[in-house]
Write a protein that holds these residues in place. Structure first.
Motif, PDB file in Angstrom:
ATOM      1  N   GLY A  48       0.844  -1.188   0.000  1.00 17.61           N
ATOM      2  CA  GLY A  48       0.000   0.000   0.000  1.00 17.61           C
ATOM      3  C   GLY A  48       0.871   1.227   0.000  1.00 17.61           C
ATOM      4  O   GLY A  48       2.054   1.138   0.307  1.00 17.61           O
ATOM      5  N   GLY A  49       0.281   2.365  -0.359  1.00 14.27           N
ATOM      6  CA  GLY A  49       1.040   3.610  -0.302  1.00 14.27           C
ATOM      7  C   GLY A  49       2.136   3.732  -1.341  1.00 14.27           C
ATOM      8  O   GLY A  49       3.103   4.463  -1.133  1.00 14.27           O
ATOM      9  N   ALA A  50       1.973   3.050  -2.476  1.00 18.22           N
ATOM     10  CA  ALA A  50       2.995   3.151  -3.533  1.00 18.22           C
ATOM     11  C   ALA A  50       3.071   4.577  -4.047  1.00 18.22           C
ATOM     12  O   ALA A  50       4.143   5.107  -4.317  1.00 18.22           O
ATOM     13  N   ILE A  52       2.500   7.275  -2.429  1.00 16.01           N
ATOM     14  CA  ILE A  52       3.144   8.136  -1.436  1.00 16.01           C
ATOM     15  C   ILE A  52       4.656   8.019  -1.559  1.00 16.01           C
ATOM     16  O   ILE A  52       5.384   9.015  -1.608  1.00 16.01           O
ATOM     17  N   LYS A  53       5.125   6.732  -1.629  1.00 12.65           N
ATOM     18  CA  LYS A  53       6.566   6.518  -1.702  1.00 12.65           C
ATOM     19  C   LYS A  53       7.131   7.052  -3.018  1.00 12.65           C
ATOM     20  O   LYS A  53       8.198   7.670  -3.045  1.00 12.65           O
ATOM     21  N   GLN A  56       7.393  10.798  -2.935  1.00 13.05           N
ATOM     22  CA  GLN A  56       8.569  11.265  -2.180  1.00 13.05           C
ATOM     23  C   GLN A  56       9.835  11.130  -3.011  1.00 13.05           C
ATOM     24  O   GLN A  56      10.714  11.990  -2.966  1.00 13.05           O
ATOM     25  N   VAL A  59       9.907  13.923  -5.552  1.00 13.04           N
ATOM     26  CA  VAL A  59      10.137  15.210  -4.892  1.00 13.04           C
ATOM     27  C   VAL A  59      11.619  15.352  -4.559  1.00 13.04           C
ATOM     28  O   VAL A  59      12.216  16.423  -4.729  1.00 13.04           O
ATOM     29  N   ASN A  74      -3.393   9.511  -3.239  1.00 10.81           N
ATOM     30  CA  ASN A  74      -2.268   9.672  -2.311  1.00 10.81           C
ATOM     31  C   ASN A  74      -1.096  10.384  -2.984  1.00 10.81           C
ATOM     32  O   ASN A  74      -0.475  11.278  -2.411  1.00 10.81           O
ATOM     33  N   LYS A  77      -1.889  14.098  -3.422  1.00 12.34           N
ATOM     34  CA  LYS A  77      -1.722  14.860  -2.181  1.00 12.34           C
ATOM     35  C   LYS A  77      -0.233  15.148  -1.934  1.00 12.34           C
ATOM     36  O   LYS A  77       0.142  16.264  -1.574  1.00 12.34           O
ATOM     37  N   THR A  78       0.601  14.127  -2.177  1.00 13.48           N
ATOM     38  CA  THR A  78       2.033  14.260  -1.922  1.00 13.48           C
ATOM     39  C   THR A  78       2.678  15.259  -2.874  1.00 13.48           C
ATOM     40  O   THR A  78       3.416  16.162  -2.452  1.00 13.48           O
ATOM     41  N   ALA A  81       1.500  18.868  -2.227  1.00 15.65           N
ATOM     42  CA  ALA A  81       2.088  19.452  -1.020  1.00 15.65           C
ATOM     43  C   ALA A  81       3.519  19.909  -1.272  1.00 15.65           C
ATOM     44  O   ALA A  81       4.025  20.818  -0.615  1.00 15.65           O
ATOM     45  N   ALA A  82       4.181  19.271  -2.226  1.00 15.73           N
ATOM     46  CA  ALA A  82       5.568  19.627  -2.516  1.00 15.73           C
ATOM     47  C   ALA A  82       5.671  20.637  -3.653  1.00 15.73           C
ATOM     48  O   ALA A  82       6.768  21.013  -4.065  1.00 15.73           O
TER      49      ALA A  82
END
Lengths: 129, 279
Positions: A48-50, A52-53, A56, A59, A74, A77-78, A81-82
């Motif tokens: 999960g959260g691929a 998000i990673k 990052q 970024v 997700n 959002k990431t 935010a960056a």
């Protein structure tokens, strides 16, 4: 300016990958010189959260924009935010995708065009360690 | 004695068996409906709910004035629920499993844990049964924390019946682990058998003794019986397909209430479970 294009392979003539979080490779390229770096995506099999990673990771490469086919909630959002622009629309090879968007000065896609559904493979149910 | 009722395939008759078994036990007993995503035993047991408790898991809150964006928290999070960017940190409470790792390991002590409500527990009585179930909030993805909270109320001094969720993943494991015996309810069909085999694998890993109840036993094929025989799995009971059973179920009426012969059959099942568990 530096852009990231999601790719199925590790060079500019590889077909672009419409997925973001679980794409095959991230091609980080200078839009003018086309000098590039290919990063194999370590998050393909994340439970999960691929997004998000992967967000990052991108970024951390200081790119101005990500060019891909679809960005999940997700990842959206990431990247938002960056302050990384998202450009939706890949076609053909990585090279062709960059050339296409260069023509419109890498104009970011508007809100709802960018956001959407991720691949949602993860169920957050944990895993064996 | 703690008896869990599981299945593998959904819709085989777990709740029918769990409810019937619980209602056939003489004296006090506990009934825990651990299918917290869609509890349904209350439809049959009609408990008078006397108490409600919230269930929460701890999720991280980051004090950015103390944070130096080292990224340690994101590194150790097994669920990718934290993203550390150049000068801000994002948390994804939906993915957080409340393990507490990030707040423990932050070198700047910039992370505190705050409670995030994910569901409720409800307690009540139904006849001589102490009843409890959990309800996961709509939109939440994780059942195990609620199942764990529910199981804290197990009273080992009396028989405990746990109605487990369908399937063979985390919620089922949480519900059935630690039971003294597990009844696997199945149906004699290819899907039923396929999922029964998976459920057997899970219970063997959990080292929980088990037996099988075949529901709608007189229709379908014989492969389930053959599988049980070949693997020395006791078949504890066979329930025939009866339209009346389905009809009572659809009206929320427990079978043992209307078909008295089943009270004796389920009492026999309870005795058989106790005997089989000892072996």
């Amino acid at each position: 300016m530096k852009v990231c294009v999601t790719s199925q392979g590790d060079n500019l003539d590889s077909p672009a990958d419409p997925r973001f979080g679980r794409c095959g490779y991230f091609i980080i390229a200078d839009a003018e010189t086309l000098e590039f770096e290919a990063i194999k995506n370590p998050n393909v099999d994340a439970t999960g959260g691929a997004g998000i990673k992967s967000g990052q990771l991108v970024v951390g490469k200081d790119v101005k924009a990500v060019i891909t086919g679809k960005v999940g909630p997700n990842a959206l959002k990431t990247l938002e935010a960056a302050g990384v622009d998202m450009i939706i629309g890949v076609s053909g090879s990585v090279r062709e995708t960059i050339e296409r968007h260069k023509k419109s000065d890498f104009k970011p896609s508007q809100g709802t065009d960018a956001g959407g559904r991720g691949m949602s493979k993860g169920r957050g149910q944990g895993r064996n360690r | 004695m703690i008896i869990s009722i599981a299945s593998g395939k959904g819709g085989t008759g777990k709740t029918t068996v769990a409810v019937s078994l619980a209602l056939s036990i003489e004296g006090e007993a506990q009934f825990l409906d651990c299918d917290v995503e869609e509890p349904n035993a209350h439809i049959f047991l009609k408990p008078e709910i006397k108490e409600t408790r919230d269930v929460a898991i701890p999720v991280p809150e980051i004090d950015e004035s103390r944070c130096d964006f080292c990224g340690r928290c994101a590194e150790i999070c097994a669920y990718n629920a934290i993203a550390v960017l150049k000068d801000n940190v994002l948390t994804f409470p939906h993915s957080c499993h409340g393990c507490g790792g990030c707040s423990l390991l932050c070198p700047q002590k910039a992370i505190t844990e705050v409670d995030k409500k994910i569901g409720v527990l409800e307690f009540g009585n139904s006849g001589n049964l102490q009843f409890a179930h959990g309800k996961l909030n709509i939109g939440e993805a994780m059942s195990p924390p609620i199942i764990r909270a529910l199981k804290k109320f197990i009273n080992p001094a009396m028989p405990v019946i746990i109605d487990a969720p369908p399937g063979t993943s985390c919620p089922v494991i949480e519900a059935s682990k630690g039971s003294d015996f597990c009844v696997l309810v199945t149906e004699p069909t290819p899907f039923g058998l396929n999922d029964l085999v998976l459920a057997v694998e899970v219970l063997r890993k959990l080292a929980v003794p088990f037996g099988v109840v075949i529901n709608r036993a007189d229709i379908g094929d014989d492969k389930t019986e053959l599988y049980c025989k070949k693997n020395n799995i006791p078949v504890l009971m066979r329930i025939p397909f009866e339209r009346e059973i389905a009809s009572l179920y659809s009206q929320g009426i427990p079978i043992v209430q209307k078909k008295k012969e089943y009270t004796r059959k389920f009492r026999d099942l309870f005795e058989l479970i106790k005997e089989t568990a000892i072996k």
